[in-house]
Design a protein around this motif. Structure first.
Motif, PDB file in Angstrom:
ATOM      1  N   ALA A 222     -42.542 -26.051  -9.348  1.00 32.27           N
ATOM      2  CA  ALA A 222     -41.297 -25.391  -9.805  1.00 32.27           C
ATOM      3  C   ALA A 222     -40.284 -26.525 -10.361  1.00 32.27           C
ATOM      4  N   GLN A 223     -39.872 -27.661  -9.503  1.00 29.26           N
ATOM      5  CA  GLN A 223     -39.097 -28.572  -9.797  1.00 29.26           C
ATOM      6  C   GLN A 223     -39.489 -29.435 -11.256  1.00 29.26           C
ATOM      7  N   GLU A 224     -40.926 -29.934 -11.410  1.00 29.94           N
ATOM      8  CA  GLU A 224     -41.356 -30.354 -12.411  1.00 29.94           C
ATOM      9  C   GLU A 224     -41.299 -29.725 -13.606  1.00 29.94           C
ATOM     10  N   PHE A 225     -41.382 -28.160 -13.650  1.00 26.88           N
ATOM     11  CA  PHE A 225     -41.223 -27.537 -14.772  1.00 26.88           C
ATOM     12  C   PHE A 225     -39.919 -27.498 -15.177  1.00 26.88           C
ATOM     13  N   ILE A 226     -38.905 -27.373 -14.135  1.00 23.41           N
ATOM     14  CA  ILE A 226     -37.517 -27.573 -14.520  1.00 23.41           C
ATOM     15  C   ILE A 226     -37.130 -28.830 -15.272  1.00 23.41           C
ATOM     16  N   GLU A 227     -37.686 -29.954 -14.513  1.00 22.92           N
ATOM     17  CA  GLU A 227     -37.221 -31.104 -15.022  1.00 22.92           C
ATOM     18  C   GLU A 227     -37.766 -31.468 -16.707  1.00 22.92           C
ATOM     19  N   GLN A 238     -39.207 -16.254 -13.498  1.00 24.70           N
ATOM     20  CA  GLN A 238     -40.116 -17.090 -14.028  1.00 24.70           C
ATOM     21  C   GLN A 238     -40.729 -18.076 -13.304  1.00 24.70           C
ATOM     22  N   LEU A 239     -39.909 -18.663 -12.526  1.00 26.88           N
ATOM     23  CA  LEU A 239     -40.391 -19.648 -11.664  1.00 26.88           C
ATOM     24  C   LEU A 239     -41.434 -19.054 -10.574  1.00 26.88           C
ATOM     25  N   ALA A 240     -40.840 -17.899  -9.962  1.00 28.83           N
ATOM     26  CA  ALA A 240     -41.726 -17.188  -8.921  1.00 28.83           C
ATOM     27  C   ALA A 240     -42.958 -16.635  -9.631  1.00 28.83           C
ATOM     28  N   GLU A 241     -43.046 -16.144 -10.590  1.00 25.79           N
ATOM     29  CA  GLU A 241     -44.361 -15.643 -11.242  1.00 25.79           C
ATOM     30  C   GLU A 241     -45.277 -16.621 -11.468  1.00 25.79           C
ATOM     31  N   MET A 242     -44.526 -17.988 -12.174  1.00 28.32           N
ATOM     32  CA  MET A 242     -45.497 -19.038 -12.296  1.00 28.32           C
ATOM     33  C   MET A 242     -46.183 -19.342 -11.133  1.00 28.32           C
ATOM     34  N   ASN A 243     -45.769 -19.386 -10.025  1.00 30.89           N
ATOM     35  CA  ASN A 243     -46.384 -19.784  -8.525  1.00 30.89           C
ATOM     36  C   ASN A 243     -46.787 -18.685  -7.819  1.00 30.89           C
ATOM     37  N   ALA A 244     -46.965 -17.416  -8.466  1.00 32.78           N
ATOM     38  CA  ALA A 244     -47.254 -16.411  -7.737  1.00 32.78           C
ATOM     39  C   ALA A 244     -46.787 -16.009  -6.319  1.00 32.78           C
ATOM     40  N   LEU A 245     -45.293 -16.070  -6.304  1.00 33.60           N
ATOM     41  CA  LEU A 245     -44.429 -15.780  -5.320  1.00 33.60           C
ATOM     42  C   LEU A 245     -43.488 -14.961  -5.444  1.00 33.60           C
ATOM     43  N   GLY A 246     -42.844 -14.173  -4.548  1.00 32.95           N
ATOM     44  CA  GLY A 246     -41.870 -13.467  -4.689  1.00 32.95           C
ATOM     45  C   GLY A 246     -40.729 -14.307  -4.899  1.00 32.95           C
ATOM     46  N   ARG A 247     -39.754 -13.653  -5.427  1.00 31.70           N
ATOM     47  CA  ARG A 247     -38.377 -14.311  -5.972  1.00 31.70           C
ATOM     48  C   ARG A 247     -37.788 -14.685  -4.698  1.00 31.70           C
ATOM     49  N   TYR A 265     -30.341 -26.712  -8.751  1.00 34.14           N
ATOM     50  CA  TYR A 265     -31.039 -27.729  -8.987  1.00 34.14           C
ATOM     51  C   TYR A 265     -31.068 -27.651 -10.714  1.00 34.14           C
ATOM     52  N   ILE A 266     -31.351 -26.823 -11.185  1.00 35.71           N
ATOM     53  CA  ILE A 266     -31.377 -26.489 -12.559  1.00 35.71           C
ATOM     54  C   ILE A 266     -30.102 -27.162 -13.328  1.00 35.71           C
ATOM     55  N   GLN A 267     -29.189 -26.939 -12.682  1.00 34.73           N
ATOM     56  CA  GLN A 267     -27.411 -27.334 -13.281  1.00 34.73           C
ATOM     57  C   GLN A 267     -27.625 -28.804 -12.945  1.00 34.73           C
ATOM     58  N   ARG A 268     -27.976 -29.500 -11.852  1.00 36.37           N
ATOM     59  CA  ARG A 268     -28.028 -30.678 -11.772  1.00 36.37           C
ATOM     60  C   ARG A 268     -29.158 -31.764 -12.531  1.00 36.37           C
TER      61      ARG A 268
END
Length: 326
Positions: A222-227, A238-247, A265-268
């Motif tokens: 998720a971090q790498e996708f954001i960056e 979106q990030l949760a679905e990508m990783n097959a996790l609940g929000r 994290y997204i803001q930073r």
């Protein structure tokens, strides 16, 4: 007269050691010039009479060993060099001595990454502490019970002080001089040593380094996708679905692993990209805002100032000479 024990740990950074000694002894010279007795008795205190510094390039000769100090009013822990975990182990014999004197009424101040030695005593548990922003992730890993405030230059809580990164330790020493000797002497010290007094934040100097020293692979993904996609609109779902996790599961794991919420994290990451653009390009503020994925000017400026302590224009004027002139 206040007794000040400046510790000389193995591997102490010479600048914070000598800079501290110079500032406190200069105060005595100010008082002498007025015909007044000295304010401080300043001693370098160590585990041995001669302590190697900077990989053996220098040697500090101490005034006293820790067992020779019966009472002290202030203990100053300078910054440490190299691997901080190793540095703490090499200097572990200081820990019970620091704790005992604090319990007997002494105050304690750590400079920059000297906070690692102070935190190892346990005295910071449940309290606020500052250190160098580059060491923030490692500090949080080692001392999760401590409230690390990375934006602060100075913390002051129940007789325990700490300073932010590198030369900002000078601001903490000025703060202590003002507390012990008064504002007039602190201002005079600032002028003699050309130190900008009353600085409160190290946020303008901070470079965001996402915490990746963890083993949670979905969070790393998720971090790498954001960056890699910060300029786009990214949602937690979106990030949760990508990783097959609940929000909620992702949010909990992300905060635990990185010390940031997903939104933070997204803001930073966005603001770090904006800072880089302000430093090296001549694009106008709105262009940079759109480049990093913001469309609301007020929101962008508010978040930018919250994170850096400066407006986008102030940041450009500080770090981009060509852009500031333009």
């Amino acid at each position: 007269m206040k007794h000040i024990s400046i510790l000389v740990p193995n591997g102490a950074i010479l600048g914070s050691l000598e800079g501290t000694r110079q500032l406190f002894t200069q105060v005595n010279q100010f008082f002498a010039a007025k015909g007044a007795p000295p304010m401080f008795q300043v001693q370098l205190v160590g585990l041995s009479k001669a302590t190697p510094l900077c990989g053996g390039r220098f040697t500090a000769n101490t005034d006293a060993l820790i067992d020779e100090i019966q009472k002290t009013d202030l203990i100053v822990i300078p910054a440490l060099d190299g691997d901080l975990r190793v540095a703490v182990e090499k200097n572990r014999d200081f820990l019970p001595w620091i704790t005992r004197h604090y319990q007997n009424g002494a105050e304690v101040a750590s400079l920059c990454v000297g906070a690692f030695l102070l935190a190892s005593t346990g005295l910071l548990n449940g309290r606020s502490c500052a250190t160098h922003w580059m060491a923030a992730n490692e500090f949080r890993q080692l001392f999760p019970e401590v409230n690390l405030v990375t934006e602060k230059i100075i913390t002051d809580e129940l007789g325990i002080y700490s300073s932010g990164g590198a030369f900002s330790y000078l601001n903490l020493i000025l703060y202590l001089i003002e507390k012990y000797a008064g504002r007039e002497i602190a201002v005079l010290s600032a002028k003699v040593f050309a130190i900008e007094i009353d600085r409160e934040s190290q946020s303008p100097f901070t470079i965001f380094q996402g915490q990746k020293e963890h083993e949670d692979e979905p969070v790393k993904k998720a971090q790498e996708f954001i960056e890699n996609n910060f300029q786009d609109r990214i949602t937690i779902d979106q990030l949760a679905e990508m990783n097959a996790l609940g929000r909620r599961n992702l949010e909990r794991r992300f905060k635990k692993a990185t010390s940031n919420t997903v939104a933070e994290y997204i803001q930073r990451v966005k603001i770090e990209a904006a800072k880089k653009n302000l430093e090296i390009t001549q694009k106008n503020i709105n262009e940079i805002m759109y480049d990093v994925g913001y469309s609301d000017t007020k929101a962008f400026r508010t978040i930018f100032k919250k994170i850096t302590g400066l407006s986008p224009i102030e940041y450009r004027n500080k770090y981009n000479k060509v852009g500031a002139i333009a």
